[in-house]
Design an enzyme around this catalytic site. Sequence first.
Site, PDB file in Angstrom:
ATOM      1  N   ASP A 184       0.858  -1.345   0.046  1.00 52.88           N
ATOM      2  CA  ASP A 184      -0.048   0.080  -0.136  1.00 52.88           C
ATOM      3  C   ASP A 184       0.929   1.078   0.010  1.00 52.88           C
ATOM      4  OD1 ASP A 184      -1.679   1.913   0.519  1.00 52.88           O
ATOM      5  OD2 ASP A 184      -2.248   1.362   2.546  1.00 52.88           O
TER       6      ASP A 184
ATOM      7  N   ASN B  41      -0.321   4.493  -0.399  1.00 53.39           N
ATOM      8  CA  ASN B  41      -0.820   5.727  -0.069  1.00 53.39           C
ATOM      9  C   ASN B  41      -1.642   5.858   1.010  1.00 53.39           C
ATOM     10  OD1 ASN B  41      -2.929   4.119  -1.020  1.00 53.39           O
ATOM     11  ND2 ASN B  41      -3.954   5.450  -2.480  1.00 53.39           N
TER      12      ASN B  41
ATOM     13  N   ASP C 288      -4.166   3.681   2.573  1.00 53.12           N
ATOM     14  CA  ASP C 288      -5.607   3.612   2.532  1.00 53.12           C
ATOM     15  C   ASP C 288      -5.766   2.300   2.977  1.00 53.12           C
ATOM     16  OD1 ASP C 288      -4.833   2.309   0.245  1.00 53.12           O
ATOM     17  OD2 ASP C 288      -6.479   3.287  -0.972  1.00 53.12           O
TER      18      ASP C 288
ATOM     19  N   ASP D 155      -1.722  -1.262  -3.869  1.00 53.81           N
ATOM     20  CA  ASP D 155      -1.697  -0.485  -5.282  1.00 53.81           C
ATOM     21  C   ASP D 155      -0.630  -0.731  -6.291  1.00 53.81           C
ATOM     22  OD1 ASP D 155       0.006   1.321  -4.071  1.00 53.81           O
ATOM     23  OD2 ASP D 155      -1.525   2.099  -2.837  1.00 53.81           O
TER      24      ASP D 155
ATOM     25  N   ASP E  31      -4.656 -10.039 -15.892  1.00 55.47           N
ATOM     26  CA  ASP E  31      -5.716 -10.942 -15.683  1.00 55.47           C
ATOM     27  C   ASP E  31      -6.779 -10.565 -16.538  1.00 55.47           C
ATOM     28  OD1 ASP E  31      -7.419 -13.001 -14.323  1.00 55.47           O
ATOM     29  OD2 ASP E  31      -5.999 -12.742 -12.544  1.00 55.47           O
TER      30      ASP E  31
ATOM     31  N   ASP F 189      -9.295 -15.828 -16.843  1.00 54.31           N
ATOM     32  CA  ASP F 189     -10.112 -16.256 -15.923  1.00 54.31           C
ATOM     33  C   ASP F 189     -10.945 -17.365 -16.432  1.00 54.31           C
ATOM     34  OD1 ASP F 189     -10.748 -15.586 -13.037  1.00 54.31           O
ATOM     35  OD2 ASP F 189     -12.686 -15.128 -14.227  1.00 54.31           O
TER      36      ASP F 189
ATOM     37  N   GLU G 111      -6.644 -20.117 -17.124  1.00 49.66           N
ATOM     38  CA  GLU G 111      -7.316 -20.803 -15.633  1.00 49.66           C
ATOM     39  C   GLU G 111      -8.498 -21.829 -16.091  1.00 49.66           C
ATOM     40  OE1 GLU G 111      -9.510 -19.917 -11.549  1.00 49.66           O
ATOM     41  OE2 GLU G 111     -10.418 -19.211 -13.470  1.00 49.66           O
TER      42      GLU G 111
ATOM     43  N   HIS H 116      -4.809 -17.433  -5.138  1.00 52.60           N
ATOM     44  CA  HIS H 116      -5.633 -16.476  -4.232  1.00 52.60           C
ATOM     45  C   HIS H 116      -7.111 -17.225  -3.927  1.00 52.60           C
ATOM     46  CE1 HIS H 116      -6.861 -15.765  -8.409  1.00 52.60           C
ATOM     47  NE2 HIS H 116      -8.083 -15.243  -8.195  1.00 52.60           N
ATOM     48  N   ASP H 117      -7.283 -18.339  -4.519  1.00 49.14           N
ATOM     49  CA  ASP H 117      -8.844 -19.111  -4.466  1.00 49.14           C
ATOM     50  C   ASP H 117      -8.627 -20.274  -3.412  1.00 49.14           C
ATOM     51  OD1 ASP H 117     -10.066 -17.217  -6.261  1.00 49.14           O
ATOM     52  OD2 ASP H 117      -9.427 -18.736  -7.724  1.00 49.14           O
TER      53      ASP H 117
END
Length: 541
Positions: free
Chosen positions: A28, A30, A32, A36, A105, A207, A272, A334-335
């Site tokens: 990150d 910035n 938040d 990013d 992606d 995907d 994928e 990530h799944d």
Amino acid sequence: MVSTLEDRPPLWWQRGAVYQIYPRSFMDSNADGVGDLKGIAAKLDYLAWLGVDAIWLSPIFPSPMADFGYDVSNYTGIEPVFGTLADFDDLLEETHRRGLKLLLDLVPNHTSDEHEWFRQSRLSRDNPRRDWYIWRDPTPGGGPPNNWESNFGGPAWEWDAPTGQYYLHLFHTKQPDLNWRNPQVRQAIYGAMRFWLDRGVDGFRIDVLNMLIKDEQLRDNPFNADWQPGDPPWMRQHKLYSDDQPEMQEIVQEMRQLVEQYGAGQRVLIGEIYLPLPRLMRYYGQELNGVHLPFNFQLIELEHWSARSLREIIKAYEAVLPPGAWPNWVLGNHDKSRIVSRIGSAQARVAQMLLLTLRGTPTLYYGDELGMHDVPIPPELAHDPQEMGSPGFGRDPERTPMQWDASPNAGFCPPAVTPWLPLAEDHEEINIAREESDPFSMLTLVRSLLELRRSSLALEIGRYQAVENDGLSQDCLVYLRVAGVERYLVALNFSAEEQILALSEPGPAQVIISTLLDRTGTAELSALKLRPAEGCLIKLS
Ligand code: NOJ
């Protein structure tokens, strides 16, 4: 005749290792609490140091984030939370400057319901964009047009009262499926691909590639008789009519032709695809004119992590690969639950040696190189739509912030900021700052393996040869990687006990690296001792 790899110089995506970044969770810049593009750019030196060759970014396009970027509302922009197009161009330039490649992606199966195409499509039945999505009347008795279920649980059809029809969504209601039977849809997505290729990206991870086209008659899917309550919702049906239709092959070829226009083999397509091996193989294309790499998820999907099952899946995969097709292996994404949480820290080291010495392009998931594990997420902090639709199947635990250092937010964001997902409690120990200077850390192991791989043709692109004889323990996996006179032996102990292997390979043998990082030197192959959960990479000849 299809030429073999040893006849011609390997391409970058055959030699190299791919590293998946989940942009929300990497860095990150910035403050938040969400990662990013500038954050990624700031960490490129780390990736170059680690020794990966390409980075794949999970979606960074404008999105209402119903599925964290897998619901795209504009294919040719950047989500403001991640930055701007100028930030992207900078990131791409800086990536290339370090000799790394960058993959995006592509999410072609569905858009967000907030995409302009869908906004128009739902305006009226005669809107020119109506047919860009899959709209159907209710059945005569009322109710959805067929029995298909969403992968996130519940029916795959959403009623749209103003126009009196249902639309199809194989995932979230906010992810309406595009109609790939409509040539305009194809051209629109191909246009988006060109937009990014023209900017210089090196390819795409695509995907749910196998789901783009559906049965023309939208027939009911049969139910899976083995499914039990508590099993994953996406396994309740056999996706006979909603997945892997014959017409898919034409689309895959069109995508390949498109990228080939940017130089033969220069830009890569990675599909994928979760399908059994024989069906997966079709995505290479009959003339190897499909995607370059249909993701091979066997290491992720393996139910029982053991030498025996690994031996079987490697053998099966090597046996069905079409001539000339290049293999690949994936250990995490990530799944799915992280490798450390699936098999424990000790065996995760062996798994990294396996991933980085098997034949084929390896894909690493951010943080696995440190030994990061799933982080339990209390219900009030959960974000993932899969958790909302099917409690217990959430994917937030494997998407937590990258652990850069021992500071309160692990260096991911400033200490005063709340990161979008909580950090692992043990990040003070499992982090890059500590591990990079620890000669025995997981990070040192992964980096060393990547370096060894890069320095050896046998490890990068050499043949794979299983070693099987009576002197081998059932708990160990042994194989060779061979290119010309260069030969490596990999011996992996999947048990918690010491194993002594009687190998009959001739000639001198040198241990180059052990997963425990405390052993090099001459190896006695006739009685090769492997400690519990130890793997060794041994140079022969
Ligand atoms: C597969 C992606 O990896 C996953 O994260 C996403 O939820 C679905 N496709 C839908 O796009």
